[in-house]
Design a protein around this motif. Sequence first.
Motif, PDB file in Angstrom:
ATOM      1  N   UNK A   1       0.805  -1.032  -0.127  1.00 33.67           N
ATOM      2  CA  UNK A   1       0.041   0.039   0.053  1.00 33.67           C
ATOM      3  C   UNK A   1       0.853   1.156   0.100  1.00 33.67           C
ATOM      4  N   UNK A   2       1.944   1.175   0.810  1.00 33.65           N
ATOM      5  CA  UNK A   2       2.920   2.360   0.890  1.00 33.65           C
ATOM      6  C   UNK A   2       3.603   2.533  -0.382  1.00 33.65           C
ATOM      7  N   UNK A   3       4.012   1.564  -0.893  1.00 30.79           N
ATOM      8  CA  UNK A   3       4.691   1.910  -2.400  1.00 30.79           C
ATOM      9  C   UNK A   3       3.683   2.355  -3.181  1.00 30.79           C
ATOM     10  N   UNK A   4       2.414   1.915  -3.471  1.00 23.55           N
ATOM     11  CA  UNK A   4       1.391   2.215  -4.406  1.00 23.55           C
ATOM     12  C   UNK A   4       1.332   3.419  -4.409  1.00 23.55           C
ATOM     13  N   UNK A   5       0.849   4.174  -2.974  1.00 25.87           N
ATOM     14  CA  UNK A   5       0.662   5.555  -2.417  1.00 25.87           C
ATOM     15  C   UNK A   5       1.730   6.448  -2.987  1.00 25.87           C
ATOM     16  N   UNK A   6       2.950   5.922  -2.794  1.00 26.33           N
ATOM     17  CA  UNK A   6       3.966   6.874  -3.239  1.00 26.33           C
ATOM     18  C   UNK A   6       4.243   6.987  -4.623  1.00 26.33           C
ATOM     19  N   UNK A   7       4.133   6.007  -5.321  1.00 23.11           N
ATOM     20  CA  UNK A   7       3.955   5.980  -6.782  1.00 23.11           C
ATOM     21  C   UNK A   7       2.898   7.081  -7.175  1.00 23.11           C
TER      22      UNK A   7
ATOM     23  N   UNK B   1       8.021  -5.324  -4.280  1.00 19.63           N
ATOM     24  CA  UNK B   1       8.881  -4.725  -3.123  1.00 19.63           C
ATOM     25  C   UNK B   1      10.127  -5.367  -3.111  1.00 19.63           C
ATOM     26  N   UNK B   2      10.431  -6.472  -4.082  1.00 19.48           N
ATOM     27  CA  UNK B   2      11.898  -7.052  -4.389  1.00 19.48           C
ATOM     28  C   UNK B   2      12.622  -6.330  -5.705  1.00 19.48           C
ATOM     29  N   UNK B   3      11.793  -6.397  -6.755  1.00 19.55           N
ATOM     30  CA  UNK B   3      12.360  -5.893  -7.781  1.00 19.55           C
ATOM     31  C   UNK B   3      12.078  -4.462  -8.361  1.00 19.55           C
ATOM     32  N   UNK B   4      11.392  -3.671  -7.460  1.00 18.10           N
ATOM     33  CA  UNK B   4      11.356  -2.195  -7.738  1.00 18.10           C
ATOM     34  C   UNK B   4      10.625  -2.209  -9.311  1.00 18.10           C
ATOM     35  N   UNK B   5       9.722  -3.054  -9.546  1.00 12.59           N
ATOM     36  CA  UNK B   5       8.996  -2.957 -10.647  1.00 12.59           C
ATOM     37  C   UNK B   5       7.447  -3.198 -10.455  1.00 12.59           C
ATOM     38  N   UNK B   6       6.687  -2.528 -11.534  1.00 13.72           N
ATOM     39  CA  UNK B   6       5.290  -2.764 -11.397  1.00 13.72           C
ATOM     40  C   UNK B   6       4.619  -3.498 -12.774  1.00 13.72           C
ATOM     41  N   UNK B   7       3.199  -3.614 -12.593  1.00 17.15           N
ATOM     42  CA  UNK B   7       2.668  -4.086 -13.781  1.00 17.15           C
ATOM     43  C   UNK B   7       2.019  -2.983 -14.454  1.00 17.15           C
ATOM     44  N   UNK B   8       1.888  -2.550 -15.796  1.00 21.72           N
ATOM     45  CA  UNK B   8       1.169  -1.673 -16.406  1.00 21.72           C
ATOM     46  C   UNK B   8       0.286  -2.279 -17.414  1.00 21.72           C
ATOM     47  N   UNK B   9      -0.986  -2.276 -17.025  1.00 20.67           N
ATOM     48  CA  UNK B   9      -1.973  -2.981 -17.863  1.00 20.67           C
ATOM     49  C   UNK B   9      -2.891  -2.074 -18.783  1.00 20.67           C
ATOM     50  N   UNK B  10      -2.949  -2.492 -19.882  1.00 20.97           N
ATOM     51  CA  UNK B  10      -3.554  -1.543 -21.109  1.00 20.97           C
ATOM     52  C   UNK B  10      -5.105  -1.930 -21.220  1.00 20.97           C
ATOM     53  N   UNK B  11      -5.640  -0.380 -20.979  1.00 19.60           N
ATOM     54  CA  UNK B  11      -7.382  -0.734 -21.018  1.00 19.60           C
ATOM     55  C   UNK B  11      -7.850  -1.300 -22.157  1.00 19.60           C
ATOM     56  N   UNK B  12      -7.306  -1.301 -23.398  1.00 20.15           N
ATOM     57  CA  UNK B  12      -7.897  -1.656 -24.699  1.00 20.15           C
ATOM     58  C   UNK B  12      -7.692  -3.296 -24.933  1.00 20.15           C
TER      59      UNK B  12
END
Length: 480
Positions: free
Chosen positions: A400-406, A447-458
């Motif tokens: 949650x903390x990481x998401x809010x910071x992003x 939390x480990x790899x400092x990466x996130x998933x970006x999902x495309x709407x379409x």
Amino acid sequence: MPAPNIDTIVSLAKRRGFVFPSSEVYGGLGSAWDYGPLGVELCNNVKQSWWRWLVYERDDIEGIDSSIILNRLVWKYSGHEATFHDPLVDCRECKSRMRADKLEGYFPAGDHAVQFDANERLRGGLVKCANCGSTNLTDERYFNMMFRTTLGAAAAEEDPAALAYLRPETAQGIFINFLNVQTTMRRKIPFGIAQVGKSFRNEITPGNFILRTREFEQMEMEYFVKPDAEHLKLVDEWVELYVEWFKGLGIDGRNLMLHEVPADELAHYSKRTVDIMYRYFPERPEEERQWEELMGIAYRTDFDLRSHSNKPVDEEGNRINAESTEDLSYFDESTKTRFYPHVIEPAAGVNRTVLAVLMDAYSEKTNDKGETRVILKLAPQLAPIKAAILPLAKNKPEIVGMAKAIKRSLQPTLRAVYDDTGGIGKLYARQDEIGTPLCVTVDHQSLEDEAVTVRDRDTWEQERVKVSDLPEHLQRRLQQ
Ligand code: ATP
């Protein structure tokens, strides 16, 4: 696949916070609508896109913001007091009151330019009530659509000295400021003046959601040219430019149509008008009834500048406008001549553009569980929210903390929101339905790899992106 009808958009708009019926706690107010948190963003994005396109990206257009209430004389000399009216009829059967020229049978079939007597057609039973289908209608009579108000605390209701109007178009505020803008900005013809703002018309039959309301917003531009310019060709040029602009907002060209307004239907100031129509009623079986005006491009001649000026005289040498204190003519240095510039006016509605954009962006998709999902495929520049930052587990404080910071780090450059009020499937579905182009999901792995998933709407495709690359990645995707 655009929306099958306007009702689909009415219900989506209310359910998801785009547009609410106005004054609902008091039973509503016919055909008035309030724009909610997402609706106001969408309207602002449409207006900003228009302003950027005309005022910033071109070198020949200035912007202004004039008063909504102008001196009453503006409306006298613009011709609106005398002629800004619509024909009204009553149905003797169901007691509905309607705008006559929108009824089936009002115009003779075929050539619109042909002269006809509307009351003869009404009496002959050729015109049908839109409500009950009866042809038992009254004669037509004219109704001025300007909203009246009185100025000043002591003004009596009917005091003509205090009478004023809410503007029925933004254009007049441009004409009366023509010389102010031209001289202060040292402009040479051709140049244009753009304005966006509210207008008010006491429409006889408002309706169809935000398509026709009594209070609405216009984006108008007056483009001033020499009297001998190729006016009719200029109308076509602006039509083409606007069609491209609408396509750039994500509207499919197949849902746009051009309509040359017949001579007998032209507004009092127009020598030629082409309307750009949108297919607001795709459910109607007859193709010709599917369209309604999205905007109009008119050649207004020098009508307005001339009629607000104190110099022009009639055949007997009397001043046509004895109340104006100014002459709004233009002195052309290159030819040492003075003239009243002619005007090409593209006049578009914010609300009708928003409705067309929503209808065109509407689509449905079935997921692998066989459930139908609504996806609002808004152009990224118009989407109310550009990116939603979603934690995969809301009970994990680190996630949650990481998401809010992003979310906080993105907020200065793009409109981002944080949401943890449901499971991830539900959160994605919600963002799809309001047109958010990208979702960013923070999971345990993040939390480990400092990466996130970006999902495309379409496409619903997902991509892993380093948090440090995220701002640039999102900006790039949003510009595609
Ligand atoms: P209509 O024939 O539909 O009444 P109009 O030809 O009178 O429209 P214009 O005077 O050309 O409209 O106004 C320019 C634009 O302003 C329209 O194309 C439309 O987008 C918008 N507009 C006009 N009237 C309304 C209204 N009552 N509600 C919402 N938008 C409107």
